[in-house]
Design an enzyme around this catalytic site. Structure first.
Site, PDB file in Angstrom:
ATOM      1  N   LYS A  16     -17.865   3.491  26.666  1.00  0.00           N
ATOM      2  CA  LYS A  16     -16.679   4.083  26.063  1.00  0.00           C
ATOM      3  C   LYS A  16     -15.548   3.061  26.218  1.00  0.00           C
ATOM      4  O   LYS A  16     -15.262   2.628  27.332  1.00  0.00           O
ATOM      5  CB  LYS A  16     -16.359   5.383  26.812  1.00  0.00           C
ATOM      6  N   THR A  49     -14.648  12.991  31.629  1.00  0.00           N
ATOM      7  CA  THR A  49     -13.748  12.870  32.781  1.00  0.00           C
ATOM      8  C   THR A  49     -14.510  13.089  34.092  1.00  0.00           C
ATOM      9  O   THR A  49     -14.009  13.722  35.019  1.00  0.00           O
ATOM     10  CB  THR A  49     -12.542  13.839  32.674  1.00  0.00           C
ATOM     11  N   ARG A  85     -11.315  18.687  32.978  1.00  0.00           N
ATOM     12  CA  ARG A  85      -9.898  18.639  33.330  1.00  0.00           C
ATOM     13  C   ARG A  85      -9.300  20.021  33.547  1.00  0.00           C
ATOM     14  O   ARG A  85      -8.126  20.126  33.893  1.00  0.00           O
ATOM     15  CB  ARG A  85      -9.104  17.943  32.215  1.00  0.00           C
ATOM     16  N   GLU A  96     -18.106  16.680  23.752  1.00  0.00           N
ATOM     17  CA  GLU A  96     -17.716  16.267  25.103  1.00  0.00           C
ATOM     18  C   GLU A  96     -16.697  17.250  25.663  1.00  0.00           C
ATOM     19  O   GLU A  96     -15.591  17.375  25.142  1.00  0.00           O
ATOM     20  CB  GLU A  96     -17.115  14.862  25.081  1.00  0.00           C
TER      21      GLU A  96
END
Length: 203
Positions: free
Chosen positions: A127, A67, A44, A40
């Protein structure tokens, strides 16, 4: 692949915040070789999309974007080769767009209401985030009890020494781990060793 297949591919999904200090191809090769094919890349940092594109060239790597906060980021991630999408929460707009895209989607949940909203959209894989800050394993056990078909990837504050406790719960298919690749780290040998140990974790 389905999101279920992604989650069952390895016990730990390395959660990466890439700042350009590591060659993304070499990093992906290291993780795949160690037994952690699911990667993953969190969106960011400015270099995240380029790193993800590079990593998708590595044989055996299942590279996804984390994200992801809105439809624009969803589109950019898919255009950059993301094989799955992870978001910290679940909104109706992002959820519907992700489902319509056909890309495996793992939205974040922290409450029963979050899970019920996801179930209403036809989702059953989530998640659990932020795992430790949201109450840890006791909270996950309480949330899992009324939702028998739901499975989780807890992420947030989980460490190598606590991961087996999470993985032992039947509703947990895998955990997200930021400890595998520490921010700013450049030692691929050390990363590879941690990744090998993570790949062997069992509940």
């Amino acid at each position: 692949m389905s999101i279920d297949e992604v989650m069952r591919s390895a016990p730990v999904i390395p959660v990466l915040v890439l700042d350009g200090s590591l060659d993304p191809v070499a990093l992906a090769e290291t993780l795949v070789e160690a037994g952690l094919p699911v990667i993953e890349v969190t969106l960011r940092t400015p270099s995240a999309l380029a790193a993800m594109r590079a990593m998708t060239s590595v044989s055996g790597a299942i590279v996804g974007a984390g994200t992801v906060l809105n439809e624009q980021m969803l589109g950019e991630a898919i255009d950059s080769g993301a094989k799955f999408i992870v978001s910290p929460g679940l909104t109706e707009h992002l959820g519907k767009a992700a489902i319509a895209s056909g890309v495996p989607f793992l939205p974040g949940v922290a409450t029963a209401g979050d899970i019920m909203r996801g179930l209403d959209m036809g989702l059953s894989r989530f998640k659990f985030f932020p795992a430790e800050a949201a109450g840890g394993l006791p909270t996950l056990k309480a949330l899992a009890a009324p939702f028998g078909e739901v499975r989780f990837c807890p992420t947030g504050g989980i460490r190598e020494d606590t991961a087996p406790e999470w993985l032992a719960h039947p509703a947990v298919l895998c955990v997200g781990g930021s400890w595998v690749v520490k921010p700013g780290e450049t030692d691929l040998a050390a990363i590879g060793e941690r990744a090998r140990q993570a790949a062997e974790l069992k509940g």
